[in-house]
Design a protein around this motif. Structure first.
Motif, mmCIF file in Angstrom:
data_model
loop_
_atom_site.group_PDB
_atom_site.id
_atom_site.type_symbol
_atom_site.label_atom_id
_atom_site.label_comp_id
_atom_site.label_asym_id
_atom_site.label_seq_id
_atom_site.Cartn_x
_atom_site.Cartn_y
_atom_site.Cartn_z
ATOM 1 N N MET A 138 0.827 -1.174 0.000
ATOM 2 C CA MET A 138 0.000 0.000 0.000
ATOM 3 C C MET A 138 0.871 1.235 0.000
ATOM 4 N N ASP A 139 1.675 1.332 -1.001
ATOM 5 C CA ASP A 139 2.613 2.420 -1.070
ATOM 6 C C ASP A 139 1.946 3.645 -1.667
ATOM 7 N N THR A 140 1.661 4.605 -0.826
ATOM 8 C CA THR A 140 1.141 5.867 -1.308
ATOM 9 C C THR A 140 2.227 6.889 -1.146
ATOM 10 N N SER A 141 2.146 7.879 -1.975
ATOM 11 C CA SER A 141 3.191 8.876 -1.965
ATOM 12 C C SER A 141 2.584 10.253 -2.112
ATOM 13 N N ALA A 142 3.225 11.211 -1.469
ATOM 14 C CA ALA A 142 2.799 12.591 -1.647
ATOM 15 C C ALA A 142 3.137 13.044 -3.059
ATOM 16 N N ALA A 143 4.070 12.327 -3.714
ATOM 17 C CA ALA A 143 4.435 12.675 -5.080
ATOM 18 C C ALA A 143 3.269 12.457 -6.042
ATOM 19 N N ASP A 144 2.228 11.754 -5.567
ATOM 20 C CA ASP A 144 1.025 11.584 -6.376
ATOM 21 C C ASP A 144 0.344 12.929 -6.611
ATOM 22 N N LEU A 145 0.676 13.905 -5.788
ATOM 23 C CA LEU A 145 0.040 15.224 -5.861
ATOM 24 C C LEU A 145 1.013 16.281 -6.361
ATOM 25 N N THR A 146 0.467 17.240 -7.080
ATOM 26 C CA THR A 146 1.264 18.406 -7.465
ATOM 27 C C THR A 146 1.230 19.416 -6.316
ATOM 28 N N ASP A 147 2.078 20.429 -6.404
ATOM 29 C CA ASP A 147 2.058 21.496 -5.394
ATOM 30 C C ASP A 147 0.682 22.154 -5.336
ATOM 31 N N GLU A 148 0.086 22.354 -6.486
ATOM 32 C CA GLU A 148 -1.230 23.005 -6.536
ATOM 33 C C GLU A 148 -2.296 22.140 -5.869
ATOM 34 N N GLU A 149 -2.263 20.829 -6.119
ATOM 35 C CA GLU A 149 -3.233 19.928 -5.494
ATOM 36 C C GLU A 149 -3.048 19.883 -3.977
ATOM 37 N N ALA A 150 -1.792 19.883 -3.527
ATOM 38 C CA ALA A 150 -1.515 19.897 -2.086
ATOM 39 C C ALA A 150 -2.050 21.193 -1.473
ATOM 40 N N PHE A 151 -1.799 22.319 -2.133
ATOM 41 C CA PHE A 151 -2.305 23.598 -1.649
ATOM 42 C C PHE A 151 -3.833 23.563 -1.563
ATOM 43 N N GLU A 152 -4.479 23.039 -2.598
ATOM 44 C CA GLU A 152 -5.949 22.983 -2.634
ATOM 45 C C GLU A 152 -6.515 22.136 -1.484
ATOM 46 N N LEU A 153 -5.873 20.999 -1.209
ATOM 47 C CA LEU A 153 -6.323 20.154 -0.103
ATOM 48 C C LEU A 153 -6.262 20.906 1.230
ATOM 49 N N VAL A 154 -5.142 21.570 1.471
ATOM 50 C CA VAL A 154 -4.957 22.300 2.733
ATOM 51 C C VAL A 154 -5.931 23.469 2.806
ATOM 52 N N ALA A 155 -6.049 24.203 1.710
ATOM 53 C CA ALA A 155 -6.956 25.363 1.688
ATOM 54 C C ALA A 155 -8.399 24.919 1.939
ATOM 55 N N ARG A 156 -8.793 23.802 1.344
ATOM 56 C CA ARG A 156 -10.153 23.301 1.547
ATOM 57 C C ARG A 156 -10.386 22.929 3.009
ATOM 58 N N GLU A 157 -9.405 22.287 3.637
ATOM 59 C CA GLU A 157 -9.553 21.921 5.049
ATOM 60 C C GLU A 157 -9.632 23.163 5.939
ATOM 61 N N MET A 158 -8.861 24.189 5.609
ATOM 62 C CA MET A 158 -8.940 25.441 6.374
ATOM 63 C C MET A 158 -10.323 26.064 6.222
ATOM 64 N N LEU A 159 -10.819 26.086 5.005
ATOM 65 C CA LEU A 159 -12.127 26.670 4.735
ATOM 66 C C LEU A 159 -13.232 25.901 5.458
ATOM 67 N N ILE A 160 -13.171 24.580 5.420
ATOM 68 C CA ILE A 160 -14.170 23.754 6.110
ATOM 69 C C ILE A 160 -14.165 24.072 7.600
ATOM 70 N N HIS A 161 -12.969 24.189 8.171
ATOM 71 C CA HIS A 161 -12.868 24.498 9.597
ATOM 72 C C HIS A 161 -13.430 25.883 9.901
ATOM 73 N N LEU A 162 -13.053 26.864 9.097
ATOM 74 C CA LEU A 162 -13.520 28.230 9.348
ATOM 75 C C LEU A 162 -15.031 28.340 9.179
ATOM 76 N N GLU A 163 -15.591 27.662 8.185
ATOM 77 C CA GLU A 163 -17.041 27.692 7.970
ATOM 78 C C GLU A 163 -17.803 26.988 9.091
ATOM 79 N N ALA A 164 -17.176 25.975 9.702
ATOM 80 C CA ALA A 164 -17.833 25.243 10.790
ATOM 81 C C ALA A 164 -17.934 26.102 12.046
ATOM 82 N N GLY A 165 -17.074 27.093 12.160
ATOM 83 C CA GLY A 165 -17.112 27.983 13.311
ATOM 84 C C GLY A 165 -16.664 27.338 14.605
ATOM 85 N N ARG A 166 -15.963 26.224 14.501
ATOM 86 C CA ARG A 166 -15.477 25.537 15.701
ATOM 87 C C ARG A 166 -14.242 26.248 16.232
ATOM 88 N N LYS A 167 -14.104 26.215 17.540
ATOM 89 C CA LYS A 167 -12.931 26.809 18.163
ATOM 90 C C LYS A 167 -11.694 25.945 17.902
#
Length: 191
Positions: free
Chosen positions: A1-30
């Motif tokens: 089960m060899d997965t690699s971060a190399a499967d993702l481009t820099d842009e895809e990695a940025f998008e994943l992180v940005a989406r998680e930040m947005l989900i957290h901010l929209e949830a309004g959780r502390k």
């Protein structure tokens, strides 16, 4: 089960992180919680119900008896319903345990498990990275000032740290348990 971060481009990695930040901010959780998304949990549980042939109550009872679900002594299906509805969010270790359990019971095929593992590793790393970056923002560094390359690099660093920790956890489990050794051998894992 060899997965690699190399499967993702820099842009895809940025998008994943940005989406998680947005989900957290929209949830309004502390606090930023590290959990499997409800849609992913519902997908896995629906598959387990379908391919195991068990009812929700029977599946939950079995998961409780084998200490898979992360919640002890639950036998009436309420925990699975809460996971599927999103009322309760499943931790990543519990989610991964459920994938291994499904493989061991031949309820999912290996390629499905590999896809789930790859996707969950990326999502967990994105959540951890987002949490770290949001903490930086609380100390005064505005999120908008963070370059995309830095966010992507943080993601890839976190991903590799998580992979290393997961590998150590798997090795310890294999050293302690003959069942884990048998499962790792049957999956063709070289640990």
């Amino acid at each position: 089960m060899d997965t690699s971060a190399a499967d993702l481009t820099d842009e895809e990695a940025f998008e994943l992180v940005a989406r998680e930040m947005l989900i957290h901010l929209e949830a309004g959780r502390k606090n930023f919680v590290l959990r499997a998304p409800q849609r992913l949990t519902a997908y896995l549980l629906s598959g387990l119900l379908k391919f195991s042939g068990l009812s929700m109550v029977a599946l939950e009872r079995l998961m409780s008896e084998q200490e898979i679900s992360g919640i002890r002594s639950s036998h009436d299906g309420r925990v699975l319903r809460r996971y599927m509805s999103g009322e309760t969010r499943m931790t990543w270790p519990t989610y991964r345990r459920m994938i291994f359990w499904a493989i061991a019971n031949n309820w999912i095929q290996m390629w499905v498990a590999q896809d789930l593992f790859s996707y969950t590793q990326h999502l967990e790393a994105a959540q951890i990275t987002a949490r770290q970056l949001l903490r930086k923002a609380k100390t005064g560094q505005p999120l908008e000032s963070l370059p995309r390359k830095l966010i992507a690099a943080s993601f890839f660093e976190t991903f590799e740290q998580q992979r290393h920790e997961d590998l150590l956890t798997a090795k310890r489990a294999i050293e302690r348990s003959s069942e884990s050794r048998e499962l790792a051998h049957s999956l063709g894992l070289e640990l």
